[in-house]
Enzyme design. Structure first.
Site, PDB file in Angstrom:
ATOM      1  N   THR A  51      -5.797   2.451  -6.948  1.00  0.00           N
ATOM      2  CA  THR A  51      -7.102   2.374  -6.296  1.00  0.00           C
ATOM      3  C   THR A  51      -7.917   3.599  -6.675  1.00  0.00           C
ATOM      4  O   THR A  51      -7.465   4.731  -6.497  1.00  0.00           O
ATOM      5  CB  THR A  51      -6.945   2.282  -4.769  1.00  0.00           C
ATOM      6  N   LYS A  69      -8.138  -0.889  -9.392  1.00  0.00           N
ATOM      7  CA  LYS A  69      -8.813  -1.518  -8.242  1.00  0.00           C
ATOM      8  C   LYS A  69      -9.928  -0.614  -7.727  1.00  0.00           C
ATOM      9  O   LYS A  69      -9.715   0.570  -7.476  1.00  0.00           O
ATOM     10  CB  LYS A  69      -7.802  -1.782  -7.131  1.00  0.00           C
ATOM     11  N   HIS A  79     -13.766  -2.179  -1.599  1.00  0.00           N
ATOM     12  CA  HIS A  79     -12.844  -1.779  -0.527  1.00  0.00           C
ATOM     13  C   HIS A  79     -13.175  -2.512   0.773  1.00  0.00           C
ATOM     14  O   HIS A  79     -13.073  -1.957   1.870  1.00  0.00           O
ATOM     15  CB  HIS A  79     -12.904  -0.264  -0.321  1.00  0.00           C
ATOM     16  N   SER A 133       0.817  -1.208   0.000  1.00  0.00           N
ATOM     17  CA  SER A 133       0.000   0.000   0.000  1.00  0.00           C
ATOM     18  C   SER A 133       0.853   1.262   0.000  1.00  0.00           C
ATOM     19  O   SER A 133       1.943   1.307   0.587  1.00  0.00           O
ATOM     20  CB  SER A 133      -0.905   0.007   1.234  1.00  0.00           C
ATOM     21  N   TYR A 175      -2.345   5.190  -4.243  1.00  0.00           N
ATOM     22  CA  TYR A 175      -3.418   6.150  -4.004  1.00  0.00           C
ATOM     23  C   TYR A 175      -3.032   7.444  -4.720  1.00  0.00           C
ATOM     24  O   TYR A 175      -1.873   7.865  -4.668  1.00  0.00           O
ATOM     25  CB  TYR A 175      -3.594   6.426  -2.512  1.00  0.00           C
TER      26      TYR A 175
END
Length: 375
Positions: A170, A247, A271, A122, A144
């Protein structure tokens, strides 16, 4: 009245039984985590209807097994994004893993590498991507979209330099979903756990406990870009030659647009029930997404996967593979890297049994199975 064993100091209390399945790690994790950390991991947004729907939808999928196929020892190996892995599984991207155990992201990545499955790191990892990539195995980097385009470009450059083998962007977090457990707990990330991929000091808001406020939501609201568009995805596609996953797809129309934009895979994800409460369960929309993209890109399922039978269900619905999230955090909390390795070993065993019982020689054969929905 008989005296309770728990009230007698001379009688040792038995250790909890070893996990027999992936889902068993939930109780072990809850026993060792502070309640507010458990809520952060376990909770969803709003009334948690989507969180609950993910499990209900998967449990409604009945797989019709084939018989007399001569299957005794199926292969679990599968190709995802051009590479062969031990299972059609990747460890989902999840933030702040040192919140669960000191082994953190590098421990979980090492377990994934030993199990032969990709680990998705992440943006909000509590260890830098460079250290995670050194743990071994295939590492995909989850991006992100940040307000500062320069930071996005820097993260991409670091992911490339670290040897990551795919980028997963994402797209379902314009703002963080309203996670009421965190709001009620005034949840904040403890100071020793940082967003290690961001510049120092950029996560100060995540550490500031304020009554009635989720510090994590306050932090992401400050650093995440709220209005990402298809033009941004096109910029990203042009910026990297690595396989690109999108995603957070639920609508088949968006899946088709992602394929048009050059995505190598879409991840059907809500999510984990943590964004729009009231969104559909991923297993419910998966077949429509598979149909929408055809053979233009791969499709993976995220949200609600709890064991090997769920992997089989996802494949039978048309997915190429799945991302496994919360169970890996439970296992990390319960036993660090070793716990995560045990969980992945159990998952492999569960999936092998599921393939055998369904009469499938390999994951590709599982995608030919028929399913029906049951009440």
């Amino acid at each position: 009245m008989a005296e309770s064993v728990l009230s007698r100091p001379d009688v040792p209390v038995a250790d909890p039984p070893a996990p027999a399945g992936l889902a068993d790690f939930a109780d072990l994790a809850r026993a060792v985590l502070p309640p507010e950390v458990w809520d952060f991991v376990d909770g969803g947004s709003g009334a948690e209807t989507t969180l609950a729907a993910n499990r209900r939808a998967l449990d409604r999928v009945a797989v019709l097994p084939r018989v007399l196929r001569g299957v005794h020892a199926p292969s679990t190996r599968a190709r995802l994004l051009g590479a062969t892995h031990a299972l059609p599984v990747a460890v989902a991207p999840m933030a702040y893993q040192r919140l669960l155990h000191p082994d953190g992201e590098s421990g979980l990545a090492a377990a994934a590498g030993a199990a032969g499955v990709p680990y998705v790191a992440s943006t909000l990892s509590s260890e830098p991507i460079e250290r995670i990539a050194e743990a071994g195995g295939a590492v995909w980097f989850q991006l992100y979209w940040l307000r500062e385009r320069g930071l996005v470009a820097d993260l991409l450059d670091r992911a490339h330099a670290a040897g990551c083998t795919a980028i997963a962007v994402t797209v379902d977090v314009p703002v963080l979903g309203r996670r009421l457990r965190d709001v009620r707990n005034a949840f904040a990330i403890p100071p020793h756990v940082v967003a290690a991929n961001l510049p120092a000091g950029r996560d100060d808001l995540a550490h500031a406990a304020v009554p009635g406020v989720s510090a994590v939501a306050a932090h992401t609201g400050e650093v995440f870009a709220p209005a990402v568009s298809w033009a941004d995805l096109e910029w990203l596609r042009a910026r990297t030659d690595l396989p690109l996953l999108v995603k957070g797809i639920l609508d088949p129309r968006d899946a088709a647009l992602a394929a048009d934009a050059g995505a190598d895979a879409v991840v059907v994800s809500n999510h984990g029930g943590r964004q729009l409460d009231g969104a559909p369960a991923t297993a419910t929309v998966l077949p429509e997404v598979v149909e929408a993209v055809g053979d233009r890109c791969e499709v993976l399922l995220d949200s609600g996967v709890r064991g090997g039978v769920d992997v089989l269900r996802a494949l039978a619905l048309g997915a190429h593979g799945v991302l496994v999230g919360r169970p890996m955090l439970w296992a990390l909390a319960a036993g660090g890297r070793a716990g995560a390795q045990t969980a992945l070993d159990l998952l492999a065993g569960e999936f092998t049994d599921a393939l055998t019982l369904a009469g499938c020689v390999d994951p590709a054969a599982a995608r030919e199975l028929r399913t029906i929905l049951v009440d």
